[in-house]
Structure formats: structure tokens, C-alpha cells
Scaffold this motif. Structure first.
Motif, PDB file in Angstrom:
ATOM      1  N   SER A 116      29.811  49.583  65.325  1.00  0.00           N
ATOM      2  CA  SER A 116      30.807  50.559  65.763  1.00  0.00           C
ATOM      3  C   SER A 116      30.875  50.604  67.286  1.00  0.00           C
ATOM      4  CB  SER A 116      30.459  51.948  65.215  1.00  0.00           C
ATOM      5  OG  SER A 116      31.358  52.928  65.697  1.00  0.00           O
ATOM      6  N   CYS A 117      29.720  50.540  67.935  1.00  0.00           N
ATOM      7  CA  CYS A 117      29.695  50.517  69.407  1.00  0.00           C
ATOM      8  C   CYS A 117      30.327  49.238  69.942  1.00  0.00           C
ATOM      9  CB  CYS A 117      28.261  50.647  69.906  1.00  0.00           C
ATOM     10  SG  CYS A 117      27.534  52.277  69.641  1.00  0.00           S
ATOM     11  N   VAL A 118      30.092  48.122  69.259  1.00  0.00           N
ATOM     12  CA  VAL A 118      30.723  46.860  69.670  1.00  0.00           C
ATOM     13  C   VAL A 118      32.242  46.991  69.603  1.00  0.00           C
ATOM     14  CG1 VAL A 118      30.981  44.407  69.146  1.00  0.00           C
ATOM     15  CG2 VAL A 118      28.744  45.490  68.898  1.00  0.00           C
ATOM     16  N   ALA A 119      32.724  47.596  68.522  1.00  0.00           N
ATOM     17  CA  ALA A 119      34.170  47.780  68.370  1.00  0.00           C
ATOM     18  C   ALA A 119      34.732  48.680  69.465  1.00  0.00           C
ATOM     19  CB  ALA A 119      34.474  48.366  66.990  1.00  0.00           C
ATOM     20  N   ASN A 120      34.010  49.756  69.793  1.00  0.00           N
ATOM     21  CA  ASN A 120      34.463  50.644  70.861  1.00  0.00           C
ATOM     22  C   ASN A 120      34.447  49.943  72.217  1.00  0.00           C
ATOM     23  OD1 ASN A 120      35.163  53.120  69.619  1.00  0.00           O
ATOM     24  ND2 ASN A 120      33.010  53.601  69.303  1.00  0.00           N
ATOM     25  N   ALA A 121      33.433  49.119  72.440  1.00  0.00           N
ATOM     26  CA  ALA A 121      33.374  48.358  73.694  1.00  0.00           C
ATOM     27  C   ALA A 121      34.592  47.455  73.831  1.00  0.00           C
ATOM     28  CB  ALA A 121      32.094  47.525  73.744  1.00  0.00           C
ATOM     29  N   THR A 122      35.008  46.881  72.713  1.00  0.00           N
ATOM     30  CA  THR A 122      36.208  46.038  72.709  1.00  0.00           C
ATOM     31  C   THR A 122      37.456  46.878  72.948  1.00  0.00           C
ATOM     32  OG1 THR A 122      35.127  44.584  71.098  1.00  0.00           O
ATOM     33  CG2 THR A 122      37.505  44.344  71.369  1.00  0.00           C
ATOM     34  N   ALA A 123      37.539  47.999  72.249  1.00  0.00           N
ATOM     35  CA  ALA A 123      38.738  48.838  72.322  1.00  0.00           C
ATOM     36  C   ALA A 123      38.995  49.358  73.731  1.00  0.00           C
ATOM     37  CB  ALA A 123      38.611  50.007  71.346  1.00  0.00           C
ATOM     38  N   PHE A 124      37.921  49.653  74.476  1.00  0.00           N
ATOM     39  CA  PHE A 124      38.075  50.224  75.813  1.00  0.00           C
ATOM     40  C   PHE A 124      37.948  49.180  76.921  1.00  0.00           C
ATOM     41  CE2 PHE A 124      36.857  54.093  73.445  1.00  0.00           C
ATOM     42  CZ  PHE A 124      37.900  54.920  73.833  1.00  0.00           C
ATOM     43  N   SER A 125      38.082  47.907  76.571  1.00  0.00           N
ATOM     44  CA  SER A 125      37.907  46.849  77.572  1.00  0.00           C
ATOM     45  C   SER A 125      38.961  46.891  78.671  1.00  0.00           C
ATOM     46  CB  SER A 125      37.922  45.475  76.896  1.00  0.00           C
ATOM     47  OG  SER A 125      39.137  45.285  76.182  1.00  0.00           O
ATOM     48  N   ASP A 126      40.092  47.514  78.395  1.00  0.00           N
ATOM     49  CA  ASP A 126      41.128  47.668  79.422  1.00  0.00           C
ATOM     50  C   ASP A 126      41.141  49.074  80.002  1.00  0.00           C
ATOM     51  OD1 ASP A 126      42.069  45.039  79.239  1.00  0.00           O
ATOM     52  OD2 ASP A 126      43.307  45.536  77.508  1.00  0.00           O
ATOM     53  N   GLY A 127      40.085  49.843  79.753  1.00  0.00           N
ATOM     54  CA  GLY A 127      40.022  51.201  80.269  1.00  0.00           C
ATOM     55  C   GLY A 127      40.870  52.155  79.451  1.00  0.00           C
ATOM     56  N   ILE A 128      41.217  53.285  80.050  1.00  0.00           N
ATOM     57  CA  ILE A 128      42.019  54.315  79.395  1.00  0.00           C
ATOM     58  C   ILE A 128      43.435  54.276  79.948  1.00  0.00           C
ATOM     59  CG2 ILE A 128      42.325  56.808  79.108  1.00  0.00           C
ATOM     60  CD1 ILE A 128      39.347  57.125  79.169  1.00  0.00           C
ATOM     61  N   ALA A 129      44.410  54.348  79.047  1.00  0.00           N
ATOM     62  CA  ALA A 129      45.807  54.347  79.480  1.00  0.00           C
ATOM     63  C   ALA A 129      46.131  55.647  80.210  1.00  0.00           C
ATOM     64  CB  ALA A 129      46.725  54.184  78.272  1.00  0.00           C
ATOM     65  N   LEU A 130      46.686  55.517  81.402  1.00  0.00           N
ATOM     66  CA  LEU A 130      47.095  56.675  82.203  1.00  0.00           C
ATOM     67  C   LEU A 130      48.509  56.445  82.719  1.00  0.00           C
ATOM     68  CD1 LEU A 130      43.911  57.372  84.364  1.00  0.00           C
ATOM     69  CD2 LEU A 130      44.819  58.827  82.562  1.00  0.00           C
ATOM     70  N   PRO A 131      49.184  57.505  83.111  1.00  0.00           N
ATOM     71  CA  PRO A 131      50.517  57.326  83.690  1.00  0.00           C
ATOM     72  C   PRO A 131      50.485  56.368  84.875  1.00  0.00           C
ATOM     73  CG  PRO A 131      50.098  59.645  83.255  1.00  0.00           C
ATOM     74  CD  PRO A 131      48.807  58.927  83.016  1.00  0.00           C
ATOM     75  N   GLU A 132      51.548  55.640  85.039  1.00  0.00           N
ATOM     76  CA  GLU A 132      51.635  54.676  86.134  1.00  0.00           C
ATOM     77  C   GLU A 132      51.400  55.366  87.472  1.00  0.00           C
ATOM     78  OE1 GLU A 132      54.846  51.513  88.056  1.00  0.00           O
ATOM     79  OE2 GLU A 132      55.310  52.610  86.207  1.00  0.00           O
ATOM     80  N   GLY A 133      50.554  54.769  88.286  1.00  0.00           N
ATOM     81  CA  GLY A 133      50.267  55.315  89.599  1.00  0.00           C
ATOM     82  C   GLY A 133      49.062  56.225  89.638  1.00  0.00           C
ATOM     83  N   ALA A 134      48.547  56.619  88.464  1.00  0.00           N
ATOM     84  CA  ALA A 134      47.382  57.498  88.436  1.00  0.00           C
ATOM     85  C   ALA A 134      46.116  56.687  88.675  1.00  0.00           C
ATOM     86  CB  ALA A 134      47.288  58.213  87.090  1.00  0.00           C
ATOM     87  N   GLU A 135      45.169  57.292  89.356  1.00  0.00           N
ATOM     88  CA  GLU A 135      43.895  56.625  89.618  1.00  0.00           C
ATOM     89  C   GLU A 135      43.031  56.658  88.362  1.00  0.00           C
ATOM     90  OE1 GLU A 135      40.021  57.007  92.611  1.00  0.00           O
ATOM     91  OE2 GLU A 135      41.807  58.250  92.902  1.00  0.00           O
TER      92      GLU A 135
END
Length: 259
Positions: A116-135
Motif C-alpha cells: 500500500s505504501c509502494v502504491a502511495n509512493a507511486t501515486a504522489f510521484s508528481d506531488g499534489i495538484a495545486l492551482p497554477e502558479g501556487a507554490e
């Protein structure tokens, strides 16, 4: 990539022992830092550091290998096996379609499963989606490293339950909520159902509020003091984690500039 890592800053991303922080200041390369941690039998710190210093695809590959190693002794469910096969496909060719498959097949896995942790590591490999321009908050960028380390430590714990020394407990991580795809920044007030007075807030202020809530998890992790591990247990965990760290270093040797 590996040669550009700020090791002192890296230690701020997890509950790091004072000894590990001191070693981070003495080394310029991640491989040297990890070797020094292992020399001092700071194996839990070494796992945390390696999880965050490897490229994300390699880190996930290491986590998957670790889960399989545990599975050889503790067994894997059909769902776990299917998830690891999906992760292999993503590692070979990281793209959104393969990542979605991983998330789908892993949906029903228990949270205490290394897979399950491996799957989560894969899922968040691009970080968290935020509005364009947000840090991007620090916590959002560290999620893959956090879940990779968790997968390796949980895998070692699974083996320890099969008549091996028990691995010392590590601090629990804050629960990570589901993160929907970010709406277009121009439509942000309507998309999140703000009250009229909130809808009139400047977009920058709304984004800052969102970032603040995402950073709460990171603040919680940073506020946790690293666990004090007695010398005997530290030696046991060093022995238990050695094959996992050896496997990680073998993968690291394939990363240009890491060693």
C-alpha cells in the motif's frame, strides 16, 4: 541529480536524529552520507535518507523490491501481487495511465501493507495538484520519499514478525486526505463553493490558505522528536535493515552521479 542534494535540508523532511544531522553537514554526496549513517548503525535514518535522495522512479522500485522481499517470508495477497506488477509497469514507463492503474488495483489494500505504501509512493510521484502558479508545499513534494521509507520499514517489520528481531517503532505520519484535481485558478472560488464574502478574497490569499492547510501535515511530522532507540535495539534494526539498504545501494549504483 544526486550530487545536487542539500543533505542538511533533506534531514528536515523526516524525524532525523541529531547524530544524522551532524553527519549530513560533513558530507556532500548522498552516497557518502548514507554510508556514514550505516557505519554509525543509524539504519533507520539511512532508509529515510535513501528514500529521499534517489530519483523517484528508483525509490519506488526500491520500495517495491522491499515489499517483495517481505512477501517471500510473510506472503503476498493476490491484490498485493497485482499492485506490484502494476508498479513495475509504471517504473518501466512512468506515465499517468500506469499510475492510475496502480491506484485502482491498490484501492482496497490495508494501510499497514508495505505494498500500500509502494502504491502511495507511486501515486504522489508528481506531488499534489495545486492551482497554477501556487507554490508546492514541502509536504507535497516529500510524499513519495515518505511512503518509500514507510514501505521499506514496514517490509522489515513484516520480516521481524517471522522470528527476527523486532524493528523499533517509528513515528506515525499524519493522514493524507484524497486530493482532487485542482480546478482552473480563475474558477477557484466557484469550484470550492465559497461564500460570497470569501469569493471576493484575492486569489493569492485563497492559495495561501490552501497551502497552509497542506503544510499542517508537514508541521506535525517536523514537531515529532526522533525516537530514542536503545543500543541493543539499534543493533537489531541495523541487522534487520541491512539487506534492504544493500538492495537500495545496488539500485543507486545505476543512477549517474549518485556514487
Amino acid at each position: 541529480m544526486a550530487t545536487d542534494i542539500d543533505l542538511v535540508a533533506l534531514c528536515e523532511q523526516f524525524p532525523c536524529s541529531p547524530e544524522a544531522k551532524a553527519l549530513a553537514a560533513q558530507h556532500a554526496k548522498a552516497s557518502e552520507f548514507i554510508a556514514a549513517l550505516r557505519q554509525e548503525k543509524l539504519s533507520v535514518d539511512a532508509v529515510q535518507a535513501m528514500a529521499r535522495s534517489l530519483p523517484k522512479e528508483k525509490a519506488v522500485e526500491w520500495a517495491a523490491q522491499s515489499a517483495r522481499t517481505a512477501g517471500e517470508q510473510a506472503g503476498l495477497t493476490p491484490e498485493e501481487q497485482e499492485t506490484l506488477e502494476a508498479v513495475d509497469q509504471w517504473v518501466a514507463r512512468p506515465d499517468q495511465a500506469r499510475k492510475t492503474v496502480v491506484s485502482t488495483v491498490a484501492a482496497e489494500l490495508p494501510t499497514d501493507s508495505p505494498v500500500s505504501c509502494v502504491a502511495n509512493a507511486t501515486a504522489f510521484s508528481d506531488g499534489i495538484a495545486l492551482p497554477e502558479g501556487a507554490e508546492v508545499p514541502t509536504s507535497g513534494d516529500d510524499l513519495t520519499g515518505h511512503f518509500v521509507a514507510s514501505a521499506v520499514l514496514l517490509a522489515a517489520t513484516k520480516i521481524s514478525s517471522q522470528n527476527a528481531p523486532e524493528l523499533p517503532a517509528t513515528p506515525e505520519s499524519p493522514e493524507i486526505p484524497d486530493v482532487p484535481e485542482a480546478p482552473d485558478i480563475a474558477e477557484l472560488p466557484e469550484a470550492i463553493g465559497l461564500m460570497p464574502e470569501e469569493a471576493s478574497m484575492p486569489v493569492d490569499e485563497l492559495v495561501a490558505t490552501a497551502e497552509s492547510s497542506l503544510d499542517e501535515g508537514q508541521d506535525l511530522m517536523e514537531s515529532q522528536a526522533p525516537p530514542e532507540i536503545p543500543a541493543k535495539e539499534q543493533a537489531q534494526s541495523d541487522k534487520l535493515l541491512k539487506p534492504f539498504l544493500d538492495a537500495g545501494m545496488k539500485l543507486a549504483e545505476t543512477v549517474p552521479g549518485f556514487v
